[in-house]
Design a protein around this motif. Structure first.
Motif, PDB file in Angstrom:
ATOM      1  N   PHE A 234      -2.841   3.476  -5.643  1.00  0.00           N
ATOM      2  CA  PHE A 234      -3.523   3.183  -4.416  1.00  0.00           C
ATOM      3  C   PHE A 234      -4.584   3.760  -3.981  1.00  0.00           C
ATOM      4  O   PHE A 234      -5.012   4.500  -2.892  1.00  0.00           O
ATOM      5  CB  PHE A 234      -2.222   3.746  -3.203  1.00  0.00           C
ATOM      6  CG  PHE A 234      -0.952   3.301  -3.581  1.00  0.00           C
ATOM      7  CD1 PHE A 234      -0.715   1.897  -3.594  1.00  0.00           C
ATOM      8  CD2 PHE A 234       0.177   3.971  -3.979  1.00  0.00           C
ATOM      9  CE1 PHE A 234       0.585   1.197  -3.646  1.00  0.00           C
ATOM     10  CE2 PHE A 234       1.382   3.537  -3.983  1.00  0.00           C
ATOM     11  CZ  PHE A 234       1.448   2.137  -4.183  1.00  0.00           C
ATOM     12  N   GLY A 235      -5.689   3.128  -4.661  1.00  0.00           N
ATOM     13  CA  GLY A 235      -7.031   3.359  -4.464  1.00  0.00           C
ATOM     14  C   GLY A 235      -7.890   3.841  -5.810  1.00  0.00           C
ATOM     15  O   GLY A 235      -7.074   4.468  -6.577  1.00  0.00           O
ATOM     16  N   SER A 236      -9.195   3.681  -5.714  1.00  0.00           N
ATOM     17  CA  SER A 236     -10.055   3.888  -6.772  1.00  0.00           C
ATOM     18  C   SER A 236     -10.469   5.059  -7.254  1.00  0.00           C
ATOM     19  O   SER A 236     -10.715   5.474  -8.393  1.00  0.00           O
ATOM     20  CB  SER A 236     -10.882   2.657  -7.027  1.00  0.00           C
ATOM     21  OG  SER A 236     -11.816   2.779  -5.995  1.00  0.00           O
ATOM     22  N   SER A 237     -10.529   6.026  -6.333  1.00  0.00           N
ATOM     23  CA  SER A 237     -10.959   7.304  -6.347  1.00  0.00           C
ATOM     24  C   SER A 237      -9.808   8.361  -6.717  1.00  0.00           C
ATOM     25  O   SER A 237      -8.767   8.141  -6.756  1.00  0.00           O
ATOM     26  CB  SER A 237     -11.730   7.677  -5.289  1.00  0.00           C
ATOM     27  OG  SER A 237     -11.132   8.570  -4.648  1.00  0.00           O
TER      28      SER A 237
ATOM     29  N   ARG B 263      -7.135   9.099 -14.176  1.00  0.00           N
ATOM     30  CA  ARG B 263      -6.182   8.939 -13.236  1.00  0.00           C
ATOM     31  C   ARG B 263      -5.021   9.886 -13.278  1.00  0.00           C
ATOM     32  O   ARG B 263      -4.608  10.747 -12.506  1.00  0.00           O
ATOM     33  CB  ARG B 263      -5.494   7.603 -13.374  1.00  0.00           C
ATOM     34  CG  ARG B 263      -6.489   6.423 -12.730  1.00  0.00           C
ATOM     35  CD  ARG B 263      -5.506   5.130 -12.570  1.00  0.00           C
ATOM     36  NE  ARG B 263      -6.460   3.973 -12.647  1.00  0.00           N
ATOM     37  CZ  ARG B 263      -6.433   2.612 -12.505  1.00  0.00           C
ATOM     38  NH1 ARG B 263      -5.200   2.311 -13.048  1.00  0.00           N
ATOM     39  NH2 ARG B 263      -7.104   1.776 -12.233  1.00  0.00           N
TER      40      ARG B 263
ATOM     41  N   ARG C 206      -4.041  11.931  -3.073  1.00  0.00           N
ATOM     42  CA  ARG C 206      -3.280  11.686  -1.870  1.00  0.00           C
ATOM     43  C   ARG C 206      -1.861  11.270  -2.031  1.00  0.00           C
ATOM     44  O   ARG C 206      -0.939  11.401  -1.375  1.00  0.00           O
ATOM     45  CB  ARG C 206      -4.320  10.666  -0.998  1.00  0.00           C
ATOM     46  CG  ARG C 206      -3.650  10.385   0.415  1.00  0.00           C
ATOM     47  CD  ARG C 206      -4.834   9.950   1.255  1.00  0.00           C
ATOM     48  NE  ARG C 206      -4.254   9.783   2.549  1.00  0.00           N
ATOM     49  CZ  ARG C 206      -3.731   8.493   2.921  1.00  0.00           C
ATOM     50  NH1 ARG C 206      -3.964   7.457   2.156  1.00  0.00           N
ATOM     51  NH2 ARG C 206      -3.305   8.487   4.298  1.00  0.00           N
ATOM     52  N   THR C 207      -1.959  10.157  -3.006  1.00  0.00           N
ATOM     53  CA  THR C 207      -0.628   9.708  -3.482  1.00  0.00           C
ATOM     54  C   THR C 207       0.304  10.761  -3.837  1.00  0.00           C
ATOM     55  O   THR C 207       1.349  10.568  -3.426  1.00  0.00           O
ATOM     56  CB  THR C 207      -0.723   8.403  -4.450  1.00  0.00           C
ATOM     57  OG1 THR C 207      -1.672   7.597  -3.887  1.00  0.00           O
ATOM     58  CG2 THR C 207       0.469   7.678  -5.111  1.00  0.00           C
TER      59      THR C 207
ATOM     60  N   ASN D 238       0.801  -1.498   0.039  1.00  0.00           N
ATOM     61  CA  ASN D 238       0.027  -0.034   0.054  1.00  0.00           C
ATOM     62  C   ASN D 238       0.726   1.482   0.080  1.00  0.00           C
ATOM     63  O   ASN D 238       2.238   1.168  -0.081  1.00  0.00           O
ATOM     64  CB  ASN D 238      -0.877  -0.132   1.199  1.00  0.00           C
ATOM     65  CG  ASN D 238      -0.199  -0.136   2.683  1.00  0.00           C
ATOM     66  OD1 ASN D 238       0.769   0.489   2.640  1.00  0.00           O
ATOM     67  ND2 ASN D 238      -0.902  -0.746   3.579  1.00  0.00           N
ATOM     68  N   LEU D 239       0.352   2.393   0.001  1.00  0.00           N
ATOM     69  CA  LEU D 239       0.758   3.579   0.047  1.00  0.00           C
ATOM     70  C   LEU D 239       1.863   3.980   0.976  1.00  0.00           C
ATOM     71  O   LEU D 239       3.143   4.325   0.770  1.00  0.00           O
ATOM     72  CB  LEU D 239      -0.096   4.937  -0.088  1.00  0.00           C
ATOM     73  CG  LEU D 239       0.485   6.428   0.054  1.00  0.00           C
ATOM     74  CD1 LEU D 239       1.327   6.559  -1.304  1.00  0.00           C
ATOM     75  CD2 LEU D 239      -0.702   7.458   0.096  1.00  0.00           C
TER      76      LEU D 239
ATOM     77  N   ASN E  14      -7.869   9.079  -4.035  1.00  0.00           N
ATOM     78  CA  ASN E  14      -6.652   8.292  -3.566  1.00  0.00           C
ATOM     79  C   ASN E  14      -5.453   8.713  -4.728  1.00  0.00           C
ATOM     80  O   ASN E  14      -4.339   8.834  -3.805  1.00  0.00           O
ATOM     81  CB  ASN E  14      -6.945   6.923  -3.837  1.00  0.00           C
ATOM     82  CG  ASN E  14      -8.158   6.495  -3.241  1.00  0.00           C
ATOM     83  OD1 ASN E  14      -9.246   5.980  -3.795  1.00  0.00           O
ATOM     84  ND2 ASN E  14      -8.198   6.436  -1.902  1.00  0.00           N
TER      85      ASN E  14
END
Ligand code: PYR
Length: 294
Positions: free
Chosen positions: A89-92, A139, A98-99, A62-63, A95
């Motif tokens: 690291f996440g579908s939205s 993305r 944040r990454t 994970n992140l 996320n």
């Protein structure tokens, strides 16, 4: 003013063509890569999974797992670091944002984000699935929009070649550049000429992943330069060699009841100390204690 990691990375891409980007599995290796003369280093997602967690590259890490290794590397090494953030690291979009913000905060220079589904595979293994072109473009848009430093590099990776073929992969990469990607990474390329086709379609630097034992032949920098490649990646070369060396040493000690037969394969104590500036730290400590005793 000090150049930001992203600006350093962009300058290295301009000044060394193609730029060799070498994988550093940990902070110690980052120092070794710098000593060897590389101008940029890489943190592999497969490397974090296998090296830090002992797990396969299947979207398990994970992140925070990645950030821990990013911080350890950027704390001691000032080379610009390209980081593999898998599918974000996440579908939205939140996320992905944040990454991006975390990568910048932890001192990374660049990241690549790919178009595989969340339950991803290693890029050089069968069974890959990708999201729609629109989802990948989203993305990239989310990543570009989240940047708190404009020089931080967003690199779009596509795994589409193995799934949908060359034309579709080129189309995806072009759409990612239109959405703001600074550089591109077509994964698991099988023919040298394909790189030129990507480079012609997008006017941004193209990365070639020259990973061992994968789908891509071990093209040389000369060959890749001729194919308009801007960056060459060696993600896990030192890691593979390090693992083999560890197996040899463990095997020998277990078998022979002594390490005497493999000592000549080891980095010496003095070599290690020199690589990590041990003596500088020690002298500071001695000076501190000497001052306290006065
Ligand atoms: C890796 O080394 O994990 C890549 O995705 C290139």
């Amino acid at each position: 003013m000090k150049e930001s990691p992203g600006a350093l990375f962009r300058r290295a891409v301009q000044e060394e063509s193609p730029l060799q980007v070498v994988g550093a599995i940990n902070a110690n290796h980052a120092l070794l890569a710098k000593r060897a003369g590389f101008r940029a280093i890489y943190l592999s997602g497969g490397g974090v999974a296998a090296g830090s967690l002992g797990l396969p590259d299947l979207g398990i890490s994970n992140l925070d797992d990645v950030l821990t290794d990013v911080r350890r590397i950027t704390d001691v090494c000032d080379l610009p670091l390209l980081v593999d953030v898998d599918t974000g690291f996440g579908s939205s979009a939140f996320n992905v944002a944040r990454t991006v913000k975390s990568m910048i905060k932890f001192g990374a220079a660049a990241m690549h984000i790919e178009d595989q589904v969340g339950a991803k595979r290693c890029g050089h293994r069968p069974g890959k699935e990708i999201v729609s072109k629109q989802e990948m473009v989203d993305r990239i848009k989310a990543a570009v929009d989240a940047r708190t430093d404009d020089s931080f590099v967003i690199m779009a990776r596509t795994d589409a070649l193995a799934v949908e073929g060359l034309d579709a992969a080129i189309e995806r990469i072009a759409a990612c550049v239109e959405a703001g990607a600074d550089m591109v990474f077509p994964e698991a390329i099988t023919d040298l000429a394909m790189y030129s086709q990507f480079a012609k379609a997008v006017k941004v630097p193209v990365l070639a992943n020259i990973t061992e034992f994968g789908a891509t032949p071990l093209f040389t920098t000369e060959e890749l330069k001729g194919a308009d490649v801007g960056l060459v990646l060696y993600p896990l070369s030192a890691f593979r060699a390090m693992n083999k060396a560890a197996e040899n040493v463990y095997g020998a000690i277990r078998r022979d009841g002594t390490q005497k037969n493999v000592v000549d394969t080891m980095q010496t104590r003095m070599e290690l100390y020199e690589r990590i500036n041990y003596h500088d730290f020690e002298q500071k400590l001695d000076a501190l204690f000497a001052a306290q005793k006065k």
